[in-house]
Design a protein around this motif. Structure first.
Motif, PDB file in Angstrom:
ATOM      1  N   GLY A  16       0.814  -1.215   0.000  1.00 53.38           N
ATOM      2  CA  GLY A  16       0.000   0.000   0.000  1.00 53.38           C
ATOM      3  C   GLY A  16       0.845   1.261   0.000  1.00 53.38           C
ATOM      4  N   ALA A  17       1.923   1.263   0.783  1.00 54.52           N
ATOM      5  CA  ALA A  17       2.801   2.437   0.830  1.00 54.52           C
ATOM      6  C   ALA A  17       3.455   2.681  -0.529  1.00 54.52           C
ATOM      7  N   LEU A  18       3.817   1.614  -1.221  1.00 56.93           N
ATOM      8  CA  LEU A  18       4.390   1.782  -2.564  1.00 56.93           C
ATOM      9  C   LEU A  18       3.366   2.392  -3.516  1.00 56.93           C
ATOM     10  N   LEU A  19       2.157   1.881  -3.488  1.00 53.91           N
ATOM     11  CA  LEU A  19       1.124   2.405  -4.387  1.00 53.91           C
ATOM     12  C   LEU A  19       0.790   3.861  -4.054  1.00 53.91           C
ATOM     13  N   VAL A  20       0.692   4.177  -2.776  1.00 55.50           N
ATOM     14  CA  VAL A  20       0.395   5.558  -2.369  1.00 55.50           C
ATOM     15  C   VAL A  20       1.524   6.493  -2.780  1.00 55.50           C
ATOM     16  N   SER A  21       2.765   6.016  -2.700  1.00 61.30           N
ATOM     17  CA  SER A  21       3.888   6.881  -3.064  1.00 61.30           C
ATOM     18  C   SER A  21       3.840   7.295  -4.534  1.00 61.30           C
ATOM     19  N   LEU A  24       0.798  10.066  -4.634  1.00 60.00           N
ATOM     20  CA  LEU A  24       0.963  11.344  -3.922  1.00 60.00           C
ATOM     21  C   LEU A  24       1.252  12.542  -4.825  1.00 60.00           C
ATOM     22  N   PRO A  25       2.062  12.424  -5.857  1.00 59.77           N
ATOM     23  CA  PRO A  25       2.306  13.613  -6.691  1.00 59.77           C
ATOM     24  C   PRO A  25       1.058  14.140  -7.400  1.00 59.77           C
ATOM     25  N   TYR A  26       0.016  13.310  -7.529  1.00 61.07           N
ATOM     26  CA  TYR A  26      -1.190  13.735  -8.231  1.00 61.07           C
ATOM     27  C   TYR A  26      -2.248  14.314  -7.297  1.00 61.07           C
ATOM     28  N   ILE A  27      -1.987  14.349  -6.004  1.00 61.91           N
ATOM     29  CA  ILE A  27      -2.924  14.916  -5.041  1.00 61.91           C
ATOM     30  C   ILE A  27      -2.618  16.407  -4.894  1.00 61.91           C
TER      31      ILE A  27
END
Length: 175
Positions: A16-21, A24-27
């Motif tokens: 999950g942390a990999l996918l969120v990382s 994050l640039p698109y938020i």
């Protein structure tokens, strides 16, 4: 999380942390700060001449150099990944295959590598089969049931694209 036994939660967190990382640039967060009025100062007009032609040429060559390094690194990592698949399939072919309920047991005739699972194959070396088969079977059966191989393949594909990122190398070891 290495010392904790919540393996499913650890796995969920790491993937999950990999996918969120990557997300994050698109938020985008709204800007709620008030704009303060700026003071206006009178400045004497002094002619300034800038020459940007040389800077642009250097930046163009520099970015091409960086992209070339990235492509070369990714290509080498992709070749390494393909070689690993080739070696894995060679190992599976050279072993004796025994079909079981949930997976295929592959018995290796040597002790050159340790026992492991990959997708639906449980590869066991000769020494482990003779001495430690039951605990290895239980352990690796859980990996096969939970499709742990997909996690490793995901990390390996990310390592091809982001080979320069040392965090991915540690992630694979943690996963």
């Amino acid at each position: 999380f290495r010392k904790h036994t919540f393996f499913v939660w650890n796995r969920f967190y790491l993937i999950g942390a990999l996918l969120v990382s990557f997300l994050l640039p698109y938020i985008h967060f709204p800007d709620n700060a008030r704009v303060m009025p700026t003071a206006v100062y009178a400045v004497a007009a002094i002619p300034v001449y800038l020459s940007t032609q040389e800077t642009e040429k250097f930046a163009l060559h520099w970015s091409q150099f960086v992209w070339a390094i990235q492509i070369i690194g990714a290509s080498l990592m992709f070749i390494k990944l393909l070689e690993s698949f080739r070696d894995l399939l060679r190992l599976i072919r050279e072993g004796e295959s025994i079909p079981m309920e949930e997976h295929t047991l592959v018995l290796l005739p040597h002790n050159e590598i340790g026992s492991f699972s990959f997708l639906k194959w449980l590869v066991v070396n000769h020494d482990d089969y003779d001495k430690h088969f039951d605990p290895i079977l239980r352990h690796e059966s859980v990996h096969i049931r939970q499709m742990h191989t997909l996690d490793i393949l995901f990390i390996e594909l990310l390592k091809v694209a982001c080979w320069f990122n040392p965090v991915l190398w540690y992630y694979k070891r943690s996963l």
